[in-house]
Design a protein around this motif. Structure first.
Motif, mmCIF file in Angstrom:
data_model
loop_
_atom_site.group_PDB
_atom_site.id
_atom_site.type_symbol
_atom_site.label_atom_id
_atom_site.label_comp_id
_atom_site.label_asym_id
_atom_site.label_seq_id
_atom_site.Cartn_x
_atom_site.Cartn_y
_atom_site.Cartn_z
ATOM 1 N N LEU A 78 39.071 38.415 26.458
ATOM 2 C CA LEU A 78 38.796 38.775 27.930
ATOM 3 C C LEU A 78 39.702 39.443 29.001
ATOM 4 O O LEU A 78 40.948 39.052 28.981
ATOM 5 C CB LEU A 78 38.916 37.200 28.185
ATOM 6 N N LEU A 79 39.210 40.300 29.785
ATOM 7 C CA LEU A 79 39.811 40.645 31.204
ATOM 8 C C LEU A 79 39.082 39.236 32.423
ATOM 9 O O LEU A 79 38.375 39.559 31.995
ATOM 10 C CB LEU A 79 38.900 41.908 31.051
ATOM 11 N N LEU A 80 40.739 39.474 32.539
ATOM 12 C CA LEU A 80 40.070 38.073 33.781
ATOM 13 C C LEU A 80 40.803 39.055 35.427
ATOM 14 O O LEU A 80 41.671 39.369 35.573
ATOM 15 C CB LEU A 80 40.575 36.936 33.848
ATOM 16 N N LEU A 81 39.809 39.088 36.450
ATOM 17 C CA LEU A 81 40.014 39.655 37.538
ATOM 18 C C LEU A 81 40.232 38.483 38.595
ATOM 19 O O LEU A 81 38.567 38.395 39.059
ATOM 20 C CB LEU A 81 39.142 40.663 38.369
ATOM 21 N N PRO A 82 41.565 38.139 38.715
ATOM 22 C CA PRO A 82 41.075 37.176 40.026
ATOM 23 C C PRO A 82 40.927 38.240 41.613
ATOM 24 O O PRO A 82 40.984 39.217 41.508
ATOM 25 C CB PRO A 82 42.795 36.980 40.685
ATOM 26 N N GLY A 83 40.148 37.110 42.761
ATOM 27 C CA GLY A 83 39.685 37.824 43.730
ATOM 28 C C GLY A 83 41.148 37.866 44.783
ATOM 29 O O GLY A 83 42.167 37.468 44.381
ATOM 30 N N GLY A 84 41.260 37.585 45.595
ATOM 31 C CA GLY A 84 41.499 37.257 47.526
ATOM 32 C C GLY A 84 41.406 38.843 48.075
ATOM 33 O O GLY A 84 41.239 39.504 47.315
ATOM 34 N N MET A 85 42.213 38.876 48.960
ATOM 35 C CA MET A 85 41.892 40.335 49.931
ATOM 36 C C MET A 85 43.664 40.958 50.266
ATOM 37 O O MET A 85 43.654 39.756 50.778
ATOM 38 C CB MET A 85 40.545 40.077 51.190
ATOM 39 N N PRO A 86 43.975 41.664 49.954
ATOM 40 C CA PRO A 86 43.241 43.301 49.987
ATOM 41 C C PRO A 86 43.571 42.727 47.744
ATOM 42 O O PRO A 86 42.970 44.138 47.491
ATOM 43 C CB PRO A 86 43.771 43.305 50.792
ATOM 44 N N GLY A 87 43.714 41.643 47.421
ATOM 45 C CA GLY A 87 43.999 42.212 46.048
ATOM 46 C C GLY A 87 42.721 42.123 45.437
ATOM 47 O O GLY A 87 43.130 43.712 44.771
ATOM 48 N N ALA A 88 41.341 41.994 45.643
ATOM 49 C CA ALA A 88 40.759 42.747 45.192
ATOM 50 C C ALA A 88 39.539 43.987 45.486
ATOM 51 O O ALA A 88 39.663 44.875 44.299
ATOM 52 C CB ALA A 88 39.113 42.033 45.551
ATOM 53 N N LYS A 89 40.058 44.564 46.747
ATOM 54 C CA LYS A 89 40.400 45.463 47.201
ATOM 55 C C LYS A 89 41.206 45.988 46.064
ATOM 56 O O LYS A 89 40.967 48.011 45.607
ATOM 57 C CB LYS A 89 40.883 45.788 48.863
ATOM 58 N N ASN A 90 42.106 46.205 45.909
ATOM 59 C CA ASN A 90 43.500 47.151 45.179
ATOM 60 C C ASN A 90 42.978 47.222 43.569
ATOM 61 O O ASN A 90 43.191 47.625 42.984
ATOM 62 C CB ASN A 90 44.604 46.405 45.464
ATOM 63 N N LEU A 91 42.216 46.054 42.870
ATOM 64 C CA LEU A 91 41.811 46.000 41.751
ATOM 65 C C LEU A 91 40.663 47.232 41.668
ATOM 66 O O LEU A 91 40.578 47.818 40.916
ATOM 67 C CB LEU A 91 41.268 44.802 41.578
ATOM 68 N N ASN A 92 40.430 47.317 42.258
ATOM 69 C CA ASN A 92 38.366 48.258 42.648
ATOM 70 C C ASN A 92 39.299 49.773 42.777
ATOM 71 O O ASN A 92 38.580 50.536 42.781
ATOM 72 C CB ASN A 92 37.290 47.332 43.671
ATOM 73 N N GLU A 93 40.409 50.173 43.145
ATOM 74 C CA GLU A 93 40.677 50.896 43.864
ATOM 75 C C GLU A 93 41.782 51.540 42.278
ATOM 76 O O GLU A 93 42.111 52.767 42.367
ATOM 77 C CB GLU A 93 41.760 51.541 45.046
#
Length: 185
Positions: free
Chosen positions: A66-81
């Motif tokens: 399983l891959l897990l992505l925590p949220g938060g900002m700008p954390g989620a934006k950084n993951l998405n980039e």
């Protein structure tokens, strides 16, 4: 032992990292925290610094359950980039492997088209970025190989949904009781 990778970016929501990390380790899963930057120290949205287990380049992720992505900002934006992370998530999804994302992090899945025709939830205000998803507004959604959750307040239920998926419902119920989770799970 089933292996879970949690990807961490500067600006992550602390509760959405620590709660799943703790609960999944209580479930006796092998959990590895991974920084997507070139340093193991990652700072959360509320200035909590966390030391990850590994850097993104440290693994091939072939052993991941399983891959897990925590949220938060700008954390989620950084993951998405992060191009390589997105390639890994897309490849994982093509194989039908489980991916979990909470809060704003489902935007990564939305940008890849992974949520099309799937029930999903996210932090209010990010719904438009979950391209093609059936947004439910529920605290947690499980649709085939995808687990999404609304935000920090759903972190415990999100974590237990992952335990249910990987270890079975009885293990999730046992952990909920041991942690004295109010109400029923």
């Amino acid at each position: 032992m089933k292996k879970v990778y949690i990807f961490v970016a500067d600006g992550f929501e602390e509760i959405e990292l620590i709660t799943p990390l703790d609960v999944l380790r209580r479930a006796e899963l092998d959990v590895v925290t991974v920084s997507i930057s070139e340093k193991k120290e990652v700072t959360g949205a509320h200035n909590v610094t966390f030391l990850t287990d590994a850097l993104f380049s440290d693994s091939k992720y072939s052993d991941a359950e399983l891959l897990l992505l925590p949220g938060g900002m700008p954390g989620a934006k950084n993951l998405n980039e992060h191009t390589e992370l997105k390639e890994l998530v897309a490849s994982f999804n093509k194989r039908g492997k489980t991916i979990a994302a909470i809060c704003a992090a489902p935007i990564v899945l939305g940008s890849l088209g992974i949520l099309k025709r799937k029930n999903a939830t996210c932090y209010p205000g990010f719904e438009a970025e979950l391209e093609g998803a059936n947004i439910t507004g529920e605290a947690v959604e499980v649709d085939k190989n995808i687990i999404t959750a609304k935000g920090p307040g759903a972190a415990m239920y999100f974590s237990l949904a992952i335990v249910t998926k990987l270890c079975g419902e009885q293990k999730a119920i046992q952990l909920a009781k041991e942690m004295v989770l109010a109400g029923t799970y």
